[in-house]
Write a protein that holds these residues in place. Structure first.
Motif, short mmCIF file in Angstrom:
data_model
loop_
_atom_site.label_atom_id
_atom_site.label_comp_id
_atom_site.label_asym_id
_atom_site.label_seq_id
_atom_site.Cartn_x
_atom_site.Cartn_y
_atom_site.Cartn_z
N GLN A 20 65.38 75.44 54.71
CA GLN A 20 66.78 75.83 54.78
C GLN A 20 67.57 75.32 53.58
O GLN A 20 67.31 74.24 53.06
N GLU A 21 68.56 76.10 53.19
CA GLU A 21 69.40 75.78 52.03
C GLU A 21 70.08 74.42 52.17
O GLU A 21 70.14 73.65 51.22
N LYS A 22 70.59 74.10 53.37
CA LYS A 22 71.29 72.82 53.54
C LYS A 22 70.34 71.64 53.34
O LYS A 22 70.75 70.56 52.95
N SER B 100 69.96 66.29 49.06
CA SER B 100 70.17 67.00 50.31
C SER B 100 69.13 66.64 51.38
O SER B 100 69.26 67.02 52.53
N GLY C 230 68.99 72.46 49.14
CA GLY C 230 69.96 72.91 48.14
C GLY C 230 70.17 72.00 46.95
O GLY C 230 70.46 72.47 45.85
#
Length: 160
Positions: free
Chosen positions: A67-69, A77, A72
């Motif tokens: 996932q991007e979160k 992150s 990222g």
């Protein structure tokens, strides 16, 4: 009054289920195979090695490891337990690469010294001063008596 309480509980449950209300953060720390630091998938059963997170391959059923979160702004992150900071402040590795016998940081800070706090060479390793950059203070025993110098004093060929 019991009916009103039931309606409120149902509304809160529906809000959490639909993602309208914040959920408590999920603790994703787990121990992956070979006693490595891991990342727990949403199914709460699958534990993948930390180095499989943000590797552009979905290893969790729902893809939460990509996932991007989470991916990222590497390594910032990532949760701290997934990261090992090398002695060079610009370098980092995944936590499951620490104490794996390989020079992943490039300066052996992931294999020796106070930052890494690794145990001595395991039974599958031979303790010596390696001549190859990829190892730090141990070599795999499979390299013993193979006709190739892997230790500074040739102990891998004559003693090991």
């Amino acid at each position: 009054s019991a009916m009103a309480l039931l309606v409120v509980v149902a509304a809160v449950g529906l809000g959490v289920a639909l993602g309208l209300l914040p959920r408590a953060p999920v603790n994703r720390f787990c121990t992956a195979p070979s006693n490595r630091t891991g990342f727990l998938c949403d199914d709460r059963v699958t534990c993948i090695p930390s180095s499989w997170v943000c590797d552009r391959v979905s290893n969790c059923r729902n893809g939460e490891d990509e996932q991007e979160k989470l991916c990222g702004d590497l390594p910032h992150s990532l949760p701290g337990y997934l990261v090992f900071l090398c002695s060079n402040p610009r370098s980092w590795i995944y936590a499951d690469q620490r104490c794996n016998g390989m020079n992943d940081c490039g300066d052996c800070s992931d294999e020796s010294g106070s930052l890494a706090s690794c145990p001595p060479c395991g039974w599958e390793w031979w303790s010596c001063i390696p001549v190859r950059y990829e190892y730090c203070s141990c070599i795999p025993r499979r390299l013993c008596r193979d006709g190739v110098q892997d230790c500074l004093g040739w102990s891998d060929e004559y003693v090991c």
